[in-house]
Design a protein around this motif. Structure first.
Motif, PDB file in Angstrom:
ATOM      1  N   UNK A 647       0.801  -1.233   0.000  1.00 27.60           N
ATOM      2  CA  UNK A 647       0.000   0.000   0.000  1.00 27.60           C
ATOM      3  C   UNK A 647       0.834   1.284   0.000  1.00 27.60           C
ATOM      4  N   UNK A 648       1.904   1.318   0.789  1.00 24.58           N
ATOM      5  CA  UNK A 648       2.728   2.535   0.856  1.00 24.58           C
ATOM      6  C   UNK A 648       3.407   2.810  -0.481  1.00 24.58           C
ATOM      7  N   UNK A 649       3.909   1.763  -1.129  1.00 28.05           N
ATOM      8  CA  UNK A 649       4.567   1.944  -2.421  1.00 28.05           C
ATOM      9  C   UNK A 649       3.569   2.365  -3.501  1.00 28.05           C
ATOM     10  N   UNK A 650       2.337   1.862  -3.406  1.00 24.77           N
ATOM     11  CA  UNK A 650       1.333   2.277  -4.393  1.00 24.77           C
ATOM     12  C   UNK A 650       0.965   3.754  -4.211  1.00 24.77           C
ATOM     13  N   UNK A 651       0.978   4.221  -2.974  1.00 19.71           N
ATOM     14  CA  UNK A 651       0.740   5.653  -2.744  1.00 19.71           C
ATOM     15  C   UNK A 651       1.892   6.486  -3.303  1.00 19.71           C
ATOM     16  N   UNK A 652       3.127   5.984  -3.148  1.00 21.72           N
ATOM     17  CA  UNK A 652       4.291   6.667  -3.736  1.00 21.72           C
ATOM     18  C   UNK A 652       4.167   6.712  -5.255  1.00 21.72           C
ATOM     19  N   UNK A 653       3.668   5.623  -5.847  1.00 22.20           N
ATOM     20  CA  UNK A 653       3.460   5.579  -7.295  1.00 22.20           C
ATOM     21  C   UNK A 653       2.383   6.577  -7.713  1.00 22.20           C
ATOM     22  N   UNK A 654       1.356   6.714  -6.887  1.00 22.93           N
ATOM     23  CA  UNK A 654       0.295   7.690  -7.151  1.00 22.93           C
ATOM     24  C   UNK A 654       0.864   9.108  -7.174  1.00 22.93           C
ATOM     25  N   UNK A 655       1.747   9.396  -6.230  1.00 20.97           N
ATOM     26  CA  UNK A 655       2.400  10.710  -6.201  1.00 20.97           C
ATOM     27  C   UNK A 655       3.264  10.900  -7.439  1.00 20.97           C
ATOM     28  N   UNK A 656       3.965   9.822  -7.851  1.00 15.50           N
ATOM     29  CA  UNK A 656       4.783   9.899  -9.064  1.00 15.50           C
ATOM     30  C   UNK A 656       3.954  10.226 -10.282  1.00 15.50           C
ATOM     31  N   UNK A 657       2.730   9.704 -10.330  1.00 18.70           N
ATOM     32  CA  UNK A 657       1.840  10.024 -11.448  1.00 18.70           C
ATOM     33  C   UNK A 657       1.488  11.496 -11.486  1.00 18.70           C
ATOM     34  N   UNK A 658       1.276  12.097 -10.305  1.00 19.19           N
ATOM     35  CA  UNK A 658       0.983  13.536 -10.264  1.00 19.19           C
ATOM     36  C   UNK A 658       2.198  14.343 -10.711  1.00 19.19           C
ATOM     37  N   UNK A 659       3.382  13.888 -10.284  1.00 15.62           N
ATOM     38  CA  UNK A 659       4.598  14.594 -10.690  1.00 15.62           C
ATOM     39  C   UNK A 659       4.814  14.488 -12.199  1.00 15.62           C
ATOM     40  N   UNK A 660       4.432  13.355 -12.774  1.00 18.46           N
ATOM     41  CA  UNK A 660       4.638  13.157 -14.207  1.00 18.46           C
ATOM     42  C   UNK A 660       3.817  14.126 -15.039  1.00 18.46           C
ATOM     43  N   UNK A 661       2.725  14.671 -14.471  1.00 20.42           N
ATOM     44  CA  UNK A 661       1.900  15.635 -15.198  1.00 20.42           C
ATOM     45  C   UNK A 661       2.611  16.967 -15.378  1.00 20.42           C
ATOM     46  N   UNK A 662       3.608  17.221 -14.538  1.00 18.31           N
ATOM     47  CA  UNK A 662       4.300  18.519 -14.592  1.00 18.31           C
ATOM     48  C   UNK A 662       5.373  18.496 -15.679  1.00 18.31           C
ATOM     49  N   UNK A 663       5.375  19.463 -16.577  1.00 19.66           N
ATOM     50  CA  UNK A 663       6.337  19.442 -17.688  1.00 19.66           C
ATOM     51  C   UNK A 663       7.791  19.607 -17.265  1.00 19.66           C
ATOM     52  N   UNK A 664       8.022  20.139 -16.046  1.00 21.52           N
ATOM     53  CA  UNK A 664       9.399  20.374 -15.610  1.00 21.52           C
ATOM     54  C   UNK A 664       9.950  19.232 -14.777  1.00 21.52           C
ATOM     55  N   UNK A 665       9.196  18.144 -14.636  1.00 18.01           N
ATOM     56  CA  UNK A 665       9.624  17.026 -13.801  1.00 18.01           C
ATOM     57  C   UNK A 665       9.791  15.776 -14.653  1.00 18.01           C
TER      58      UNK A 665
END
Length: 845
Positions: A647-665
């Motif tokens: 569960x904790x790693x899936x939440x980290x992956x969820x955060x990574x998905x939000x970061x991927x939306x940013x063009x500078x990341x």
């Protein structure tokens, strides 16, 4: 037998030469000071569960040491507190009082009083006038009832009684509000502003009382012109201080600002000498010396480096050592045994009732008139009834001037004790801030992703700070999670301030009311202030982004309660906490540790949080030297998500998905997978070991979970992530035989600015292999601990994610046993296995 004080020597020749140290001034002073400090600290410890301010313990300690208790033993009185030692003790205590009142002047910001508005002014006026008028009635009763009271001039006695009943102790009130966590509420701000008005009025009234009192001999043979001259001289002193000394102190403060390399010792010494000179001048005029020190404190510019340095130099020494001596000297004059018979105790009840009724009714009536709710208005009245140090000062001056005799003095000291003691429990009973009843739906990032597009839910984040050093990394992290698409971002920035016994904690509150960020003042003219303030200002100007700053002032032991309450109240999906260590460079010498107490705060938030939590280990992430803070699409942030599963790693992956939306990341996901072809004998069984220390052993969830279902969820999350971010995010698989080396190679490579990992409370088999590894920071989980441990050479910042999940709330340290050993002891031990192929995978405790 009388003692000629001029024959008292300072120090003895020692016990071996036949001298008794208690017959000499300095050794006796040392013993008296030690006794006073030990007793006051012990009483403060006993009263701490009742949340009483330290001043209560110090006053009670003084009373116990005096003739009311211990002093009734003549041998004790003659040996420990002989009469000849009283002037010496009082002189040392008066120096402490002088500098404490200077600190009170430093605390009191007259500009904030002017900004407080008519409401606080009206409440303060009512809180002074009604008790003062009531005090006149009480004074008339006392003069007719108490023997010897009529020998004092009527005007002097009435003014002293009025002042004694109408005072509100500003420093004590601030401490009580902070203890009750009301300091930054609307009620707290109103109470502080009204108390500040009250404080200024009290000093004016005190100056008037002293001027009228003269030598206290009834005033029969004294010309009224003398009192007028005293008052005019005092007024001239105040005008001189504000017209001449205040501009001079502003110049001194500029010389000691952050633009200059260091605060010159000359200016510090000059200011300390100024306190003494101001005290001497007002004593010379005929007003008490403390009045001069207080006014001098008012002239010092508030909120700069110079004020902070002055606080650091004198606060602990004065408040911790010298001020308790003043309370003790007051207690030595307080003889409760003078209150004899039903009539005297009836007078005590009358004084207490009149003081409470006048203050509470006056404040309550005006508060209701300005449309403050009844419950808050009543709580405000009780808060304004707080007495303390200033009350004792008034009473002591009255006794010195022979306006108050022993019986009246004892009655008024007990009144001050009672009214202050009752404040905290009464306010706790009356005023309970309304708690939000709305359902907190989105407690983790996954909840937001599952919401429909029509919901248009905000991403709400609560970011906590220890100080300005946390700001660059925080802004960069929040900016990287800011989606440029439809979702809103609401950021609540909470500056965490430890509530100590020092006044500087309270001063922070006055700063927060000015600009929301108290720590900005320290860098007012430096690049920190410009860039940090500019960054948050830019954020607040962004479309679909809002920033709401707040300050939390609490003892470290209860700070997690406030953080969790704000998270619940604001319905945030994630709390971001700063790690208690911060790296300023790649070597271990550059580690800045804010203290083990802050680590405890993080541990308690992780345990009790109502939403997901991220702990940010900063190694220069978003350093201002590398980029400008705030929205920036030109600088690419390289982020790595390490995924083991759970569960904790899936939440980290969820955060990574939000970061991927940013063009500078630029996001990279590294998934660690097991080697193929492992047999059942290779499985790992973890056994709960409650006796292990949680400081050096990792704790894992005791919840029962379906391991096969968890693996399916991990695989589904990865498949969905890859399909959504195909071509944007780089995904790798790492079949590592040595997990520690594999993780460290990523951390030490320098390829990533930030590494995001899950805490791993429900571990995969690979993470479970690390269960018995010696932990340095156990609260971060095995992978987070590896990346933050000392001397590993990791140069990337790390964000450790804990997903909110009620079933994972209970955690225990574990021991690792072999599969064979587990079968042997399965009948006697409840065990849980992180291996999906294990026979006992469902026996998760």
């Amino acid at each position: 037998m009388g003692v000629n004080i001029t024959s008292i020597k300072t120090s003895s020749n020692g016990i071996w030469q036949g001298d008794n140290p208690l017959d000499y001034a300095f050794p006796l002073l040392i013993l008296q000071t030690t006794l006073i400090l030990v007793l006051s600290r012990f009483l403060a410890f006993l009263l701490k569960p009742l949340r009483q301010p330290k001043v209560i313990a110090e006053i009670v300690g003084g009373v116990l040491l005096g003739p009311s208790a211990f002093g009734r033993n003549d041998q004790y009185s003659n040996k420990i507190f002989p009469k000849w030692s009283t002037p010496i003790l009082e002189s040392v205590a008066s120096i402490g009082l002088l500098f404490f009142l200077f600190l009170v002047g430093l605390e009191l910001d007259l500009t904030s009083i002017r900004r407080s508005g008519k409401r606080a002014f009206g409440i303060a006026v009512a809180g002074i006038s009604l008790p003062f008028v009531s005090g006149i009635g009480v004074a008339i009763v006392l003069r007719k009832t108490v023997d010897g009271a009529e020998q004092v001039g009527f005007g002097q006695f009435v003014v002293f009684m009025g002042v004694a009943l109408s005072i509100t102790a500003f420093p004590v009130l601030a401490r009580i509000l902070a203890e009750l966590k009301l300091l930054t509420t609307q009620l707290g701000e109103t109470a502080m502003a009204a108390a500040a008005f009250n404080d200024v009025a009290a000093w004016i009234l005190l100056a008037l009382a002293v001027a009228l009192a003269g030598d206290g001999e009834g005033g029969a043979g004294k010309s009224p012109l003398i009192s007028i001259w005293v008052l005019l001289s005092g007024l001239g002193f105040v005008v001189f201080m504000f017209l001449v000394i205040q501009p001079a102190m502003k110049w001194v403060a500029r010389q000691c600002s952050s633009e200059h390399e260091a605060v010159d010792e000359f200016y510090i010494c000059l200011t300390l000498a100024g306190v003494m000179v101001s005290g001497f001048v007002t004593d010379f005029i005929g007003i008490h010396s403390i009045f001069g020190a207080f006014v001098f404190g008012l002239t010092i510019p508030k909120g700069g480096d110079f004020t902070d340095r002055l606080m650091e130099r004198i606060e602990d020494f004065v408040s911790g050592l010298l001020l308790p001596l003043y309370f003790a000297s007051s207690g030595l004059k307080t003889d409760v045994t003078k209150i004899k018979g039903g009539k005297a105790w009836g007078l005590l009840v009358l004084v207490i009732t009149t003081a409470c009724a006048g203050k509470i009714i006056g404040t309550f009536a005006v508060a209701m008139m300005v449309k403050i709710p009844a419950r808050e208005a009543l709580a405000l009245g009780v808060l304004m009834n707080t007495k303390g140090l200033v009350e004792l000062i008034v009473l002591n001056i009255g006794k010195e001037k022979k306006v108050l005799n022993d019986e009246i003095f004892a009655i008024l000291v007990l009144m001050a004790l009672f009214t202050t003691f009752m404040t905290t429990p009464t306010v706790m009973a009356i005023y309970k801030p309304a708690r939000r009843t709305a359902t907190h739906k989105h407690r983790k990032l996954g909840d937001l992703s599952a919401a429909s597009d029509d919901a248009k839910d905000e991403l709400r984040i609560l970011a906590c700070l220890h100080g300005p050093g946390n700001v660059p990394s925080l802004i960069t992290l929040i900016e990287s999670t800011r989606s440029t698409k439809n979702s809103l971002l609401k950021l609540f920035v909470m500056h965490l301030v430890e509530l100590t016994e020092r006044s500087s904690s309270i001063i922070m509150v006055q700063r927060v009311r000015k600009n929301g960020f108290p720590f900005f003042n320290r860098f007012r003219r430096g690049q920190w202030h410009d860039r940090v303030a500019g960054a948050f200002h830019a954020y607040s100007q962004l479309g679909r982004v809002s920033v709401q700053p707040t300050t939390e002032i609490s003892p470290l032991s209860t700070m997690h309660e406030d953080i969790c309450h704000v998270a619940e109240d604001k319905r945030v999906a994630m709390i971001i906490l700063p790690f208690h260590k911060q790296w300023r460079g790649v070597d271990e010498e550059s580690v800045e540790n804010v203290g083990h107490g802050w680590r405890g705060v993080n541990q308690r938030v992780l345990k009790n949080a109502p939403c997901s939590v991220g702990v940010l280990v900063d190694r220069g992430f978003g350093n201002f030297g590398a980029q400008s803070p705030g929205p920036n699409t030109n600088v690419t942030q390289r982020v790595c998500i390490i995924f083991f599963g759970g569960p904790d790693d899936r939440e980290a992956l969820e955060l990574g998905g939000r970061m991927a939306e940013h063009p500078a990341v630029k996001v990279t996901v590294v998934r660690f997978v097991e080697k193929e072809g492992l047999s059942e004998s290779d499985s790992v069984v973890l056994q709960p070991s409650p006796n292990k220390s949680t400081e050096v052993s990792y704790s894992f969830s005791t919840a029962k979970m379906n391991r096969q279902k968890e693996k399916e969820l991990d695989d589904t999350s990865m498949v969905e992530f890859k399909s959504k971010w195909d071509g944007t995010v780089e995904c790798k698989e790492n079949v590592a035989s040595n997990i520690v080396e594999g993780v460290l190679s990523i951390g030490c490579s320098g390829e990533y600015d930030l590494i995001v990992v899950g805490k791993g409370r429900f571990p995969s088999k690979m993470v479970a292999e690390l269960a018995e590894r010696q932990a340095e920071h156990a609260e971060l989980g095995p992978i987070g601990d590896i990346l933050t441990s000392s001397r590993q050479g990791v140069i990337s910042s790390v964000l450790v994610i804990q997903r909110h999940d009620v079933v994972h709330a209970e955690e225990l340290p574990v021991s690792k046993v072999t599969h064979t050993q587990h079968h042997k002891f399965a009948a006697d031990h409840e065990s849980f296995s992180p291996n999906s192929r294990s026979e006992v995978s469902e026996n998760i405790v």
